[in-house]
Write an enzyme that holds these catalytic residues in place. Structure first.
Site, PDB file in Angstrom:
ATOM      1  N   GLU A   1      36.750 -87.507  16.387  1.00 37.06           N
ATOM      2  CA  GLU A   1      36.369 -86.550  17.595  1.00 37.06           C
ATOM      3  C   GLU A   1      35.298 -87.575  18.257  1.00 37.06           C
ATOM      4  OE1 GLU A   1      37.607 -83.929  18.627  1.00 37.06           O
ATOM      5  OE2 GLU A   1      38.547 -82.984  16.951  1.00 37.06           O
TER       6      GLU A   1
ATOM      7  N   LYS B   1      26.974 -86.499   6.367  1.00 40.21           N
ATOM      8  CA  LYS B   1      25.691 -87.541   6.834  1.00 40.21           C
ATOM      9  C   LYS B   1      25.770 -87.055   8.034  1.00 40.21           C
ATOM     10  CE  LYS B   1      24.670 -90.483   8.793  1.00 40.21           C
ATOM     11  NZ  LYS B   1      23.685 -90.398  10.126  1.00 40.21           N
TER      12      LYS B   1
ATOM     13  N   GLU C   1      31.333 -92.889  29.377  1.00 41.71           N
ATOM     14  CA  GLU C   1      30.769 -91.971  29.242  1.00 41.71           C
ATOM     15  C   GLU C   1      29.125 -92.051  29.518  1.00 41.71           C
ATOM     16  OE1 GLU C   1      30.759 -90.618  25.219  1.00 41.71           O
ATOM     17  OE2 GLU C   1      31.299 -88.635  25.951  1.00 41.71           O
TER      18      GLU C   1
ATOM     19  N   CYS D   1      30.214 -83.810  24.916  1.00 42.81           N
ATOM     20  CA  CYS D   1      31.333 -84.978  24.768  1.00 42.81           C
ATOM     21  C   CYS D   1      32.655 -84.218  25.653  1.00 42.81           C
ATOM     22  CB  CYS D   1      31.816 -85.048  23.565  1.00 42.81           C
ATOM     23  SG  CYS D   1      32.218 -83.616  22.688  1.00 42.81           S
TER      24      CYS D   1
HETATM   25  P1  NAD Z   1      27.160 -92.387  17.196  1.00 44.55           P
HETATM   26  O1  NAD Z   1      28.502 -92.781  16.948  1.00 44.55           O
HETATM   27  O2  NAD Z   1      26.136 -93.375  17.366  1.00 44.55           O
HETATM   28  O3  NAD Z   1      26.712 -91.420  16.052  1.00 44.55           O
HETATM   29  C1  NAD Z   1      27.522 -90.526  15.496  1.00 44.55           C
HETATM   30  C2  NAD Z   1      27.188 -90.499  13.742  1.00 44.55           C
HETATM   31  O4  NAD Z   1      27.871 -91.767  13.118  1.00 44.55           O
HETATM   32  C3  NAD Z   1      25.551 -90.157  13.399  1.00 44.55           C
HETATM   33  O5  NAD Z   1      25.661 -89.559  12.251  1.00 44.55           O
HETATM   34  C4  NAD Z   1      25.477 -91.731  12.966  1.00 44.55           C
HETATM   35  O6  NAD Z   1      24.302 -92.008  12.023  1.00 44.55           O
HETATM   36  C5  NAD Z   1      26.814 -92.187  12.499  1.00 44.55           C
HETATM   37  N1  NAD Z   1      26.975 -93.753  12.488  1.00 44.55           N
HETATM   38  C6  NAD Z   1      26.360 -94.645  13.232  1.00 44.55           C
HETATM   39  N2  NAD Z   1      26.888 -95.645  12.980  1.00 44.55           N
HETATM   40  C7  NAD Z   1      27.641 -95.670  12.014  1.00 44.55           C
HETATM   41  C8  NAD Z   1      28.423 -96.639  11.351  1.00 44.55           C
HETATM   42  N3  NAD Z   1      28.450 -97.918  11.505  1.00 44.55           N
HETATM   43  N4  NAD Z   1      29.055 -95.966  10.216  1.00 44.55           N
HETATM   44  C9  NAD Z   1      29.080 -94.790   9.997  1.00 44.55           C
HETATM   45  N5  NAD Z   1      28.468 -93.896  10.470  1.00 44.55           N
HETATM   46  C10 NAD Z   1      27.784 -94.292  11.584  1.00 44.55           C
HETATM   47  O7  NAD Z   1      27.083 -91.368  18.222  1.00 44.55           O
HETATM   48  P2  NAD Z   1      26.088 -90.597  18.932  1.00 44.55           P
HETATM   49  O8  NAD Z   1      25.476 -91.561  20.108  1.00 44.55           O
HETATM   50  O9  NAD Z   1      25.091 -90.020  17.871  1.00 44.55           O
HETATM   51  O10 NAD Z   1      26.608 -89.275  19.633  1.00 44.55           O
HETATM   52  C11 NAD Z   1      27.074 -89.345  20.976  1.00 44.55           C
HETATM   53  C12 NAD Z   1      28.631 -89.726  21.006  1.00 44.55           C
HETATM   54  O11 NAD Z   1      29.358 -88.407  20.156  1.00 44.55           O
HETATM   55  C13 NAD Z   1      29.077 -89.588  22.302  1.00 44.55           C
HETATM   56  O12 NAD Z   1      30.001 -90.547  22.703  1.00 44.55           O
HETATM   57  C14 NAD Z   1      29.771 -88.345  22.323  1.00 44.55           C
HETATM   58  O13 NAD Z   1      30.983 -88.206  23.307  1.00 44.55           O
HETATM   59  C15 NAD Z   1      30.371 -88.027  21.072  1.00 44.55           C
HETATM   60  N6  NAD Z   1      30.819 -86.809  20.551  1.00 44.55           N
HETATM   61  C16 NAD Z   1      32.192 -86.457  20.404  1.00 44.55           C
HETATM   62  C17 NAD Z   1      32.474 -84.982  20.300  1.00 44.55           C
HETATM   63  C18 NAD Z   1      33.963 -84.578  20.267  1.00 44.55           C
HETATM   64  O14 NAD Z   1      34.281 -83.729  19.427  1.00 44.55           O
HETATM   65  N7  NAD Z   1      34.723 -85.470  20.429  1.00 44.55           N
HETATM   66  C19 NAD Z   1      31.419 -84.181  19.825  1.00 44.55           C
HETATM   67  C20 NAD Z   1      30.343 -84.782  20.207  1.00 44.55           C
HETATM   68  C21 NAD Z   1      29.947 -85.997  20.247  1.00 44.55           C
END
Ligand code: NAD
Length: 472
Positions: A245, A170, A379, A279
């Site tokens: 992650e 997803k 962040e 990130c």
């Molecule tokens: P997010 O958590 O909102 O979304 C990430 C994914 O989760 C998306 O596909 C989203 O549709 C899904 N999602 C959202 N709500 C959900 C739920 N309730 N249940 C299941 N899935 C759900 O994050 P974002 O804003 O899209 O991404 C940015 C964040 O990701 C930042 O905090 C960043 O640091 C982190 N990030 C971490 C890494 C790593 O490797 N550690 C890499 C990239 C991004």
């Protein structure tokens, strides 16, 4: 590529169950450039069933054959690198040069690394009178964010395939087009039907349905700490494996013996790349009090070379943020920084001069940032750098370790030994020493609230394996 109006399930594109769609918007032009179906729990269920049905066959496939399919996947991605770069630039807004090198280039390297690892990994070992087997964990649910959209997919799909797992992906709402392109590459690579499945959709609907699906064996999630915490709690309740992650607030520690000019220049580039939506970005620069003023001056000069512009131009180094909400969030942090008493030495709140459309913010450098300020703790996920002053090495270590996160970092010193000694005391999963290069085989993942588990290389493969011992 033309967006697909269906889901990739069981080896083909099939219509979505619902009629809802997600518009994909170019963050530089603010125009809608396509739409993909917004999956429902029924779509997720069909995809999980396909993955479950395909599991016995794929798990029993010889590792050498799995390696051959992953090598074919690498080749399919390599052949479409320009299309990948253009797609990511269109839906994420990252400058085309960065898209070519990083968003299109790194996934080819990571897929290639897993073709090698799958072929060579010892899936069986002898321990005394036991044969110990590394077996696939089973059906995997993979949920990915938009900031490195293809890299984050490949960092889960390639090791899952190498391990003999099947999966349902997803991807993030903002970047579904490159995920569809990836599904096409999987098909071109001859991966058997049902081994890889794609359901596009919203996090709160399709993501939540996948994370809570009872017939998964592992949830591998990359995204925000807020969502990861909920997914981890639900997985714990179901006694299901989980890999997370999450976010970061990494420290770039410049020790007094370092090459200050190089450390500051590289540190600024690290935060400005991908408009700060990284990130692992080194968003806190720690400088000794005696060198602090010079570092601030150098950082302000370096950031002036990041001029917001059209991401399709080869010369552009800074694109927009991914969407309007992200722009507003980052702007909010810039305002907060000024309210809490930090000094703006470059950028500041509001839109930059230049682009007439697009979700741009001004590349910003803050000085006199206290370790407890919001901008030093949370962040921001934008092109915003904070410079913090330290008095001595112990003070630097306390500040570096003084957040809930621990994903990455950097240490600069006159000698490698001095930098390594400091890095060993940092509570973080990856540290670049004196500008050490990205290594696609090195384990990547967080200490503390930055996550659970590791991606990339053989450590990343281990997430998708479980062990069985036979006593002879
Ligand atoms: P997010 O958590 O909102 O979304 C990430 C994914 O989760 C998306 O596909 C989203 O549709 C899904 N999602 C959202 N709500 C959900 C739920 N309730 N249940 C299941 N899935 C759900 O994050 P974002 O804003 O899209 O991404 C940015 C964040 O990701 C930042 O905090 C960043 O640091 C982190 N990030 C971490 C890494 C790593 O490797 N550690 C890499 C990239 C991004």
């Amino acid at each position: 590529m033309q967006p697909h109006d269906g889901m990739f399930i069981d080896g083909g594109w099939r219509p979505a169950v619902g009629t809802d769609v997600i518009d994909v918007r170019n963050p530089a032009t603010e125009q809608v450039i396509g739409a993909v179906p917004a999956g429902t729990a029924e779509d997720v269920d069909a995809a999980v069933q396909a993955a479950r049905a395909a599991l016995p066959g794929w798990a029993a496939t010889a590792p050498g054959e799995r390696a051959a399919r992953i090598a074919a996947l690498r080749d399919a991605l390599a052949a479409r690198q320009e299309e990948i770069a253009e797609t990511v630039t269109a839906e994420l807004g990252s400058p085309i040069g960065f898209s070519r090198k990083v968003h299109a280039g790194v996934p080819v390297a990571v897929a290639g690394s897993y073709a090698g690892i799958a072929a060579e990994f010892p899936f069986e070992e002898r321990v005394g009178n036991s044969r110990v087997f590394q077996e696939p964990v089973g059906v995997v649910g993979a949920i990915t964010p938009w900031n490195y959209p293809l890299h984050q997919i490949v960092a889960k799909a390639a090791p899952a395939l190498a391990a003999g797992c099947t999966l349902v992906l997803k991807p993030a709402e903002d970047t579904p087009l490159v995920a569809q392109l990836f599904a096409e590459a999987v098909q071109q690579a001859g991966v058997p039907a049902g081994v890889f499945n794609l359901v596009t959709g919203r996090g709160t609907v399709a993501g939540a349905a996948l994370a809570g699906h009872p017939d998964l064996d592992l949830i591998s999630f990359t995204g925000s700490t807020a969502v990861g915490r909920r997914i981890g709690a639900a997985a714990g309740g179901a006694v299901k494996r989980v890999a997370l992650e999450l976010g970061g607030k990494s420290a770039n520690v410049i020790l007094p013996t370092a090459d200050l000019a190089r450390a500051v220049r590289t540190g600024v580039a690290n935060v400005m790349g991908n408009s700060g939506q990284t990130c692992s970005a080194w968003t806190r620069m720690l400088v000794h009090t005696d060198q602090y003023d010079e570092a601030v001056e150098r950082a302000a000069a370096a950031v002036a070379t990041y001029v917001p512009g059209d991401p399709r131009q080869d010369t552009t180094r800074l694109g927009p943020l991914v969407n309007a909400a992200q722009r507003d969030r980052v702007n909010g942090y810039i305002v907060r920084g000024t309210e809490e008493g930090a000094t703006v030495v470059a950028g500041g709140p509001g839109a930059p001069d230049g682009p007439s459309t697009g979700y741009y913010v001004r590349p910003t450098v803050f000085a006199e940032v206290g370790p407890d300020m919001t901008i030093a703790q949370e962040e921001i996920f934008g092109p915003v750098l904070s410079l913090l002053r330290y008095q001595d090495t112990e003070d630097a270590l306390r500040i570096a370790n003084g957040t809930v996160y621990g994903l990455a970092g950097a240490v600069w010193a006159g000698s490698e030994e001095e930098a390594v000694a400091f890095a060993r005391r940092m509570e973080t999963g990856q540290v670049d020493i004196n500008g050490g290069r990205f290594n696609p085989l090195a384990p990547f993942g967080g200490y503390k609230q930055s996550g659970v588990g590791r991606e990339l290389g053989s450590h990343g493969l281990a997430e998708f394996l479980q062990t069985k011992s036979l006593q002879l």
